[in-house]
Design a protein around this motif. Structure first.
Motif, PDB file in Angstrom:
ATOM      1  N   PRO A 210       1.054  -1.377   0.213  1.00  0.00           N
ATOM      2  CA  PRO A 210      -0.004   0.460   0.076  1.00  0.00           C
ATOM      3  C   PRO A 210       0.625   1.211  -0.120  1.00  0.00           C
ATOM      4  O   PRO A 210       1.856   0.627   0.551  1.00  0.00           O
ATOM      5  N   TYR A 211       0.594   2.196  -0.830  1.00  0.00           N
ATOM      6  CA  TYR A 211       1.380   3.711  -0.812  1.00  0.00           C
ATOM      7  C   TYR A 211       0.894   4.411   0.756  1.00  0.00           C
ATOM      8  O   TYR A 211      -0.375   5.324   0.328  1.00  0.00           O
ATOM      9  N   MET A 212       1.272   4.288   1.483  1.00  0.00           N
ATOM     10  CA  MET A 212       1.427   4.637   3.109  1.00  0.00           C
ATOM     11  C   MET A 212       2.929   5.350   3.636  1.00  0.00           C
ATOM     12  O   MET A 212       3.685   4.866   3.721  1.00  0.00           O
ATOM     13  N   TYR A 213       2.443   6.475   4.083  1.00  0.00           N
ATOM     14  CA  TYR A 213       4.015   7.225   4.584  1.00  0.00           C
ATOM     15  C   TYR A 213       4.547   6.809   5.820  1.00  0.00           C
ATOM     16  O   TYR A 213       3.318   6.015   6.274  1.00  0.00           O
ATOM     17  N   HIS A 214       5.497   6.341   5.915  1.00  0.00           N
ATOM     18  CA  HIS A 214       5.790   5.525   7.307  1.00  0.00           C
ATOM     19  C   HIS A 214       6.672   6.655   8.118  1.00  0.00           C
ATOM     20  O   HIS A 214       7.730   8.299   7.590  1.00  0.00           O
ATOM     21  N   PRO A 215       7.019   6.760   9.020  1.00  0.00           N
ATOM     22  CA  PRO A 215       7.537   7.722  10.168  1.00  0.00           C
ATOM     23  C   PRO A 215       8.859   8.300   9.879  1.00  0.00           C
ATOM     24  O   PRO A 215       9.550   8.586  10.053  1.00  0.00           O
ATOM     25  N   LYS A 216       8.986   7.388   8.987  1.00  0.00           N
ATOM     26  CA  LYS A 216      10.748   7.372   8.131  1.00  0.00           C
ATOM     27  C   LYS A 216      10.868   8.079   6.799  1.00  0.00           C
ATOM     28  O   LYS A 216      11.364   8.335   6.152  1.00  0.00           O
ATOM     29  N   GLU A 217       9.871   8.199   6.308  1.00  0.00           N
ATOM     30  CA  GLU A 217       8.905   9.067   5.551  1.00  0.00           C
ATOM     31  C   GLU A 217      10.194  10.111   5.147  1.00  0.00           C
ATOM     32  O   GLU A 217      10.716  10.417   3.901  1.00  0.00           O
ATOM     33  N   GLU A 218      10.768  11.253   5.989  1.00  0.00           N
ATOM     34  CA  GLU A 218      11.226  12.342   5.495  1.00  0.00           C
ATOM     35  C   GLU A 218      12.436  11.840   5.355  1.00  0.00           C
ATOM     36  O   GLU A 218      13.342  12.720   4.670  1.00  0.00           O
ATOM     37  N   LYS A 219      13.277  11.028   5.904  1.00  0.00           N
ATOM     38  CA  LYS A 219      14.454  10.210   6.189  1.00  0.00           C
ATOM     39  C   LYS A 219      14.742  10.053   4.352  1.00  0.00           C
ATOM     40  O   LYS A 219      15.424  10.442   3.028  1.00  0.00           O
ATOM     41  N   VAL A 220      14.057   8.873   3.689  1.00  0.00           N
ATOM     42  CA  VAL A 220      13.317   8.636   2.132  1.00  0.00           C
ATOM     43  C   VAL A 220      13.372   9.950   1.324  1.00  0.00           C
ATOM     44  O   VAL A 220      13.855   9.687   0.193  1.00  0.00           O
ATOM     45  N   MET A 221      12.904  11.015   1.507  1.00  0.00           N
ATOM     46  CA  MET A 221      11.815  11.783   0.934  1.00  0.00           C
ATOM     47  C   MET A 221      13.939  12.628   0.900  1.00  0.00           C
ATOM     48  O   MET A 221      14.336  13.280  -0.538  1.00  0.00           O
ATOM     49  N   THR A 222      14.527  12.490   1.661  1.00  0.00           N
ATOM     50  CA  THR A 222      15.627  13.344   1.111  1.00  0.00           C
ATOM     51  C   THR A 222      16.820  12.837   1.354  1.00  0.00           C
ATOM     52  O   THR A 222      17.511  13.103   0.265  1.00  0.00           O
ATOM     53  N   THR A 223      17.251  11.455   1.062  1.00  0.00           N
ATOM     54  CA  THR A 223      17.354  10.344  -0.049  1.00  0.00           C
ATOM     55  C   THR A 223      16.991  10.554  -0.785  1.00  0.00           C
ATOM     56  O   THR A 223      18.243  10.395  -2.232  1.00  0.00           O
ATOM     57  N   ILE A 224      15.743  10.841  -1.865  1.00  0.00           N
ATOM     58  CA  ILE A 224      15.657  10.893  -2.844  1.00  0.00           C
ATOM     59  C   ILE A 224      15.674  11.524  -3.649  1.00  0.00           C
ATOM     60  O   ILE A 224      16.396  12.031  -4.820  1.00  0.00           O
ATOM     61  N   GLN A 225      16.112  12.713  -2.826  1.00  0.00           N
ATOM     62  CA  GLN A 225      16.402  14.400  -3.216  1.00  0.00           C
ATOM     63  C   GLN A 225      17.930  13.836  -3.609  1.00  0.00           C
ATOM     64  O   GLN A 225      18.649  14.598  -4.669  1.00  0.00           O
ATOM     65  N   SER A 226      18.457  13.582  -2.657  1.00  0.00           N
ATOM     66  CA  SER A 226      19.654  13.677  -2.823  1.00  0.00           C
ATOM     67  C   SER A 226      20.269  12.231  -4.284  1.00  0.00           C
ATOM     68  O   SER A 226      21.657  12.935  -4.669  1.00  0.00           O
ATOM     69  N   LEU A 227      19.669  11.370  -4.156  1.00  0.00           N
ATOM     70  CA  LEU A 227      20.120  10.559  -5.760  1.00  0.00           C
ATOM     71  C   LEU A 227      19.704  11.704  -6.800  1.00  0.00           C
ATOM     72  O   LEU A 227      20.087  10.574  -8.382  1.00  0.00           O
ATOM     73  N   LEU A 228      18.947  12.735  -7.090  1.00  0.00           N
ATOM     74  CA  LEU A 228      18.548  13.209  -8.416  1.00  0.00           C
ATOM     75  C   LEU A 228      19.537  13.442  -8.820  1.00  0.00           C
ATOM     76  O   LEU A 228      20.655  14.554  -8.114  1.00  0.00           O
ATOM     77  N   HIS A 229      20.272  13.725 -10.014  1.00  0.00           N
ATOM     78  CA  HIS A 229      21.574  14.101 -10.648  1.00  0.00           C
ATOM     79  C   HIS A 229      21.468  15.237 -10.564  1.00  0.00           C
ATOM     80  O   HIS A 229      20.226  16.081 -11.297  1.00  0.00           O
TER      81      HIS A 229
END
Length: 271
Positions: A210-229
């Protein structure tokens, strides 16, 4: 001296419209300016990196000339704040920062303008920088400096881990050549799943759906931002690179051009 140095970087980044700008001070070690920008130009990077040490060296030369006209003069009648001492530390600290050693400004300039950061040559350069920083910490008997080589090695280890993630993202055909705001929702969840499978720190997060946010979601978002070229625009011509080298040489020649006594520093390192 540190404030003036960092304000030079800050002003240049502000001029080139970097976002999320901030100056961070590290007690006993120095400071750094942080900011983000989608497209990074070699020319802009060179100006930003030189905007810290060059004004400091210029201040040092000015105080040296003032000392020649007013020998023994001091600010606020403080016996330590003589024009001679101020000049010495302005020039020395900023020249040290121009050394071609990562993560100093000189090392970043070398890596950004003259080397490919992702190539094996760039990685060897980082290892050489680590060895040099360890030697300096030992020579000065100031082991707090070992924080820098430790952080550099941890960053290299982290980059190696993210290489596997980037390869999987590329294999999935996900377009990461976009800003975070432009990243499609479907691609976000795909990248999120890859991170969960590849990174041990995210293993406790359930896969989507399911597409549900997790308590660690902010850390996930930050990591994805760092992966963007980020785009590094290779806009520095050979003439421009030669000009940077001439500025580099002129900066290091400054103490000798004004006949400054460098023996306190040279003696410390056995030169």
């Amino acid at each position: 001296i540190v404030v003036i140095h960092e304000l030079g970087h800050f002003a240049a980044m502000k001029f080139f419209r970097y976002k999320d700008l901030g100056i961070f001070f590290i007690p006993l070690l120095g400071a750094y300016v942080s900011g983000t920008k989608r497209e990074v130009s070699q020319k802009q990077s060179a100006i930003i990196l030189l905007a810290g040490p060059l004004p400091g060296i210029l201040f040092g030369v000015i105080f040296f000339l003032l000392e020649q006209k007013n020998p023994g003069q001091a600010l606020f009648n403080d016996p330590y704040l003589t024009y001679e001492n101020i000049s010495f530390w302005f020039i020395i600290l900023n020249l040290i920062n121009l050394l071609p050693v990562y993560p100093l400004d000189g090392g970043q300039l070398l890596n950004r303008v003259f080397l490919d950061e992702e190539s094996w040559i760039g990685k060897i350069f980082v290892f050489i920088s680590v060895a040099f920083m360890v030697w300096v910490a030992w020579k000065l008997n100031f082991y707090v400096l070992l924080i820098f080589p430790a952080m550099m090695l941890l960053r290299m280890q982290s980059d190696t881990k993210y290489n596997a993630v980037e390869k999987r993202i590329e294999a999935e055909g996900i377009n990461m050549d976009v800003s975070y705001e432009e990243l499609a929702d479907s691609d976000y969840w795909k990248v999120r799943n890859i991170l969960i499978e590849e990174q041990s720190s995210f293993r406790d997060i359930p896969l989507a759906p399911p597409y549900m946010y997790h308590p660690k979601e902010e850390k996930v978002m930050t990591t994805i931002q760092s992966l963007l070229h980020r785009h590094l625009i290779q806009d520095m011509s050979i003439a421009g690179k030669l000009f940077i080298i001439l500025i580099w040489i002129a900066a290091f020649a400054a103490p000798w051009l004004i006949n400054m006594n460098l023996s306190p520093i040279l003696d410390r390192f056995g030169f």
